[in-house]
Design a protein around this motif. Structure first.
Motif, mmCIF file in Angstrom:
data_model
loop_
_atom_site.group_PDB
_atom_site.id
_atom_site.type_symbol
_atom_site.label_atom_id
_atom_site.label_comp_id
_atom_site.label_asym_id
_atom_site.label_seq_id
_atom_site.Cartn_x
_atom_site.Cartn_y
_atom_site.Cartn_z
ATOM 1 N N VAL A 145 0.843 -1.203 0.000
ATOM 2 C CA VAL A 145 0.000 0.000 0.000
ATOM 3 C C VAL A 145 0.876 1.250 0.000
ATOM 4 C CG1 VAL A 145 -1.692 1.333 1.301
ATOM 5 C CG2 VAL A 145 -1.972 -1.135 1.063
ATOM 6 N N ASP A 146 1.966 1.234 0.752
ATOM 7 C CA ASP A 146 2.851 2.396 0.772
ATOM 8 C C ASP A 146 3.480 2.641 -0.603
ATOM 9 O OD1 ASP A 146 2.337 3.030 3.386
ATOM 10 O OD2 ASP A 146 4.110 2.014 4.201
ATOM 11 N N GLU A 147 3.791 1.576 -1.331
ATOM 12 C CA GLU A 147 4.285 1.748 -2.703
ATOM 13 C C GLU A 147 3.238 2.439 -3.561
ATOM 14 O OE1 GLU A 147 7.085 -2.310 -2.838
ATOM 15 O OE2 GLU A 147 5.206 -2.195 -3.968
ATOM 16 N N ALA A 148 2.000 2.027 -3.402
ATOM 17 C CA ALA A 148 0.916 2.633 -4.181
ATOM 18 C C ALA A 148 0.710 4.098 -3.790
ATOM 19 C CB ALA A 148 -0.377 1.847 -3.984
ATOM 20 N N ARG A 149 0.850 4.402 -2.526
ATOM 21 C CA ARG A 149 0.707 5.787 -2.076
ATOM 22 C C ARG A 149 1.781 6.673 -2.718
ATOM 23 N NH1 ARG A 149 -2.284 6.810 2.676
ATOM 24 N NH2 ARG A 149 -0.842 8.506 3.171
ATOM 25 N N THR A 150 3.009 6.177 -2.777
ATOM 26 C CA THR A 150 4.080 6.942 -3.421
ATOM 27 C C THR A 150 3.770 7.175 -4.892
ATOM 28 O OG1 THR A 150 5.746 6.092 -1.885
ATOM 29 C CG2 THR A 150 6.538 6.960 -3.982
ATOM 30 N N PHE A 151 3.300 6.133 -5.580
ATOM 31 C CA PHE A 151 2.930 6.267 -6.979
ATOM 32 C C PHE A 151 1.807 7.292 -7.142
ATOM 33 C CE2 PHE A 151 0.234 5.265 -10.570
ATOM 34 C CZ PHE A 151 1.126 4.994 -11.596
ATOM 35 N N THR A 152 0.846 7.265 -6.238
ATOM 36 C CA THR A 152 -0.319 8.145 -6.343
ATOM 37 C C THR A 152 0.061 9.609 -6.217
ATOM 38 O OG1 THR A 152 -1.791 6.415 -5.498
ATOM 39 C CG2 THR A 152 -2.549 8.684 -5.268
ATOM 40 N N THR A 153 1.085 9.901 -5.454
ATOM 41 C CA THR A 153 1.480 11.302 -5.274
ATOM 42 C C THR A 153 2.545 11.767 -6.250
ATOM 43 O OG1 THR A 153 3.082 10.636 -3.561
ATOM 44 C CG2 THR A 153 0.880 11.315 -2.827
ATOM 45 N N THR A 154 3.228 10.843 -6.924
ATOM 46 C CA THR A 154 4.338 11.237 -7.800
ATOM 47 C C THR A 154 4.063 11.019 -9.283
ATOM 48 O OG1 THR A 154 5.384 9.061 -7.503
ATOM 49 C CG2 THR A 154 6.057 10.832 -6.003
ATOM 50 N N VAL A 155 3.507 9.875 -9.649
ATOM 51 C CA VAL A 155 3.323 9.526 -11.060
ATOM 52 C C VAL A 155 1.880 9.750 -11.524
ATOM 53 C CG1 VAL A 155 3.509 7.690 -12.784
ATOM 54 C CG2 VAL A 155 5.174 7.829 -10.930
ATOM 55 N N LEU A 156 0.952 9.351 -10.704
ATOM 56 C CA LEU A 156 -0.455 9.392 -11.129
ATOM 57 C C LEU A 156 -0.947 10.791 -11.500
ATOM 58 C CD1 LEU A 156 -3.031 7.767 -11.640
ATOM 59 C CD2 LEU A 156 -3.645 8.135 -9.234
ATOM 60 N N PRO A 157 -0.575 11.857 -10.793
ATOM 61 C CA PRO A 157 -1.100 13.171 -11.170
ATOM 62 C C PRO A 157 -0.852 13.522 -12.638
ATOM 63 C CG PRO A 157 -0.123 13.302 -9.005
ATOM 64 C CD PRO A 157 0.213 11.922 -9.537
ATOM 65 N N GLY A 158 0.334 13.221 -13.155
ATOM 66 C CA GLY A 158 0.619 13.505 -14.552
ATOM 67 C C GLY A 158 -0.231 12.689 -15.501
ATOM 68 N N ARG A 159 -0.488 11.427 -15.137
ATOM 69 C CA ARG A 159 -1.335 10.584 -15.984
ATOM 70 C C ARG A 159 -2.776 11.089 -15.998
ATOM 71 N NH1 ARG A 159 0.490 4.238 -15.148
ATOM 72 N NH2 ARG A 159 2.743 4.567 -15.410
ATOM 73 N N LEU A 160 -3.266 11.511 -14.835
ATOM 74 C CA LEU A 160 -4.626 12.063 -14.791
ATOM 75 C C LEU A 160 -4.713 13.353 -15.591
ATOM 76 C CD1 LEU A 160 -5.519 11.488 -11.018
ATOM 77 C CD2 LEU A 160 -6.233 10.118 -12.990
ATOM 78 N N ASP A 161 -3.710 14.229 -15.458
ATOM 79 C CA ASP A 161 -3.711 15.478 -16.212
ATOM 80 C C ASP A 161 -3.786 15.218 -17.713
ATOM 81 O OD1 ASP A 161 -3.511 16.866 -13.840
ATOM 82 O OD2 ASP A 161 -1.374 17.358 -14.073
ATOM 83 N N ALA A 162 -2.995 14.259 -18.189
ATOM 84 C CA ALA A 162 -2.979 13.948 -19.617
ATOM 85 C C ALA A 162 -4.323 13.384 -20.076
ATOM 86 C CB ALA A 162 -1.855 12.957 -19.923
ATOM 87 N N THR A 163 -4.940 12.570 -19.228
ATOM 88 C CA THR A 163 -6.226 11.971 -19.577
ATOM 89 C C THR A 163 -7.308 13.029 -19.657
ATOM 90 O OG1 THR A 163 -5.573 9.911 -18.499
ATOM 91 C CG2 THR A 163 -7.920 10.230 -18.914
ATOM 92 N N TYR A 164 -7.385 13.885 -18.648
ATOM 93 C CA TYR A 164 -8.412 14.924 -18.650
ATOM 94 C C TYR A 164 -8.195 15.907 -19.804
ATOM 95 C CZ TYR A 164 -8.994 13.247 -13.820
ATOM 96 O OH TYR A 164 -9.166 12.474 -12.696
ATOM 97 N N ALA A 165 -6.936 16.217 -20.105
ATOM 98 C CA ALA A 165 -6.650 17.139 -21.214
ATOM 99 C C ALA A 165 -7.092 16.545 -22.540
ATOM 100 C CB ALA A 165 -5.157 17.469 -21.242
ATOM 101 N N ALA A 166 -6.873 15.253 -22.738
ATOM 102 C CA ALA A 166 -7.289 14.608 -23.985
ATOM 103 C C ALA A 166 -8.809 14.607 -24.117
ATOM 104 C CB ALA A 166 -6.753 13.179 -24.029
ATOM 105 N N ILE A 167 -9.505 14.391 -23.018
ATOM 106 C CA ILE A 167 -10.971 14.443 -23.062
ATOM 107 C C ILE A 167 -11.423 15.841 -23.424
ATOM 108 C CG2 ILE A 167 -13.067 14.268 -21.649
ATOM 109 C CD1 ILE A 167 -11.562 12.093 -20.003
#
Length: 274
Positions: A145-167
Motif C-alpha cells: 500500500v505504501d508503494e501505491a501511495r508513493t505512486f499516487t502522489t508522484t506519477v499518477l497526477p501527470g497521468r490524470l492530467d494527460a487523460t483529462y486534457a485529452a478528453i
C-alpha cells in the motif's frame, strides 16, 4: 518476514483480479444507445469512460461481448433516468489511463455535452494490492500500500492530467465529471477469516489519498469531482448491508454490487448534475 508459498486460492484470485483489473479484456469499442429527449429539453449527449468501477463490474447481468459492462452500472442508470439524447459507454473493466487515451475517446466530439469517468485505481496497482493484502502478512500489505501511495502522489497526477486534457480536446463543450472510489471496508470486527483491521484501515487510508489527489487534478482541469465515500459509508465490506463485494465475489471482488451502483454511485452523480 519471509513470504509464504502462494495457495491455490490466492493464485486463482490474483489471476481473476488481474483479468478484470489489470488488463483490458477486449478492445474498448463504444456501446451506443439513444433515447428521445422530452420536448423542449436540452439535448444531452453523454459518454461514460473509465475502468471497472464505471463499466459496472460487480453489478452482474454483463454484456460478455464487451469489457464486463452492465446496464446496472451508474452510467446507464443515469442515462435512463434522464432520458438522454445519446449515450455511449466505452468504459472497460481493467482500464488504466493509457487505455482510456488509446481506446475510449472515439465517441467524444464537439457535440458531447457530458462525460463521466473513474480512472487511476488500476494505474496504482489495485489488483495486486488487494491480493497481497488479502493473502499475505500485515507487513507485506503495508509495504504494498505504501508503494501505491508513493505512486499516487508522484506519477499518477501527470497521468490524470494527460487523460483529462485529452478528453477536453476531443469534447471541448462537454462537462467533465470525475467520480472517485469509495472506501472499501468497515473496520470493526468482521470474523476470523476477514482481513485484519490494520489491513482494512491501511487500504481505506490509501483510498482517501487517491480521492484527494484525483479531486485536485480534476479541479485543475476544470472538471467536477464527485466524491462517493460518504455515500458508501456504513456499506463497505464487513458491514451488515455491504454494497462492496468481498473476495467471495471472485472476479467481482472488491467492486460495488448492484446496490452500490444504484444507491452509492448514482446519487453521487445526481448530486453534481442536479
Amino acid at each position: 518476514m519471509p513470504h509464504r508459498a502462494p495457495t491455490r486460492a490466492r493464485i486463482l484470485l490474483a489471476a481473476l483480479l488481474a483479468a478484470v483489473l489489470g488488463v483490458v479484456l477486449v478492445p474498448a469499442a463504444a456501446a451506443s444507445a439513444a433515447t428521445r429527449a422530452a420536448p423542449g429539453a436540452t439535448a444531452v449527449h453523454y459518454v461514460a469512460l473509465g475502468d471497472s468501477y464505471s463499466s459496472g463490474v460487480g453489478a452482474g447481468d454483463y454484456d460478455l461481448s464487451t469489457c464486463l459492462r452492465s446496464d446496472r452500472s451508474y452510467a446507464p442508470l443515469w442515462a435512463a433516468q434522464h432520458q438522454v439524447t445519446s449515450f455511449a459507454f466505452p468504459a472497460c473493466g481493467g482500464a488504466v489511463t493509457a487505455d482510456v487515451l488509446n481506446n475510449q475517446l472515439g465517441p467524444l466530439s464537439t457535440s458531447t455535452t457530458l462525460v463521466t469517468i473513474t480512472i487511476g485505481g488500476n494505474d496504482a496497482g489495485f489488483a495486486d494490492i488487494m491480493s497481497t493484502c488479502r493473502f499475505s502478512s500485515e507487513s507485506d500489505c503495508v509495504r504494498r500500500v505504501d508503494e501505491a501511495r508513493t505512486f499516487t502522489t508522484t506519477v499518477l497526477p501527470g497521468r490524470l492530467d494527460a487523460t483529462y486534457a485529452a478528453i477536453r480536446s476531443r469534447a471541448p463543450n462537454a462537462r467533465l465529471i470525475v467520480l472517485g472510489y469509495p472506501r472499501l471496508f468497515e473496520t470493526g470486527w468482521c470474523g476470523a477469516l476477514a482481513m485484519s483491521s490494520t489491513k482494512r484501515t491501511k487500504i481505506n487510508e490509501a483510498a482517501d489519498l487517491l480521492a484527494s489527489v484525483t479531486a485536485g487534478r480534476a479541479a485543475a482541469a476544470g472538471a467536477t469531482f464527485a466524491d462517493t465515500r460518504s455515500y458508501f459509508a456504513g456499506h463497505g465490506v464487513c458491514a451488515s448491508s455491504p454494497w462492496i463485494k468481498d473476495v467471495t465475489g471472485l472476479i467481482e471482488a472488491y467492486h460495488p454490487n448492484a446496490d452500490g451502483y444504484r444507491y452509492g454511485y448514482l446519487p453521487a452523480l445526481n448530486a453534481v448534475t442536479g
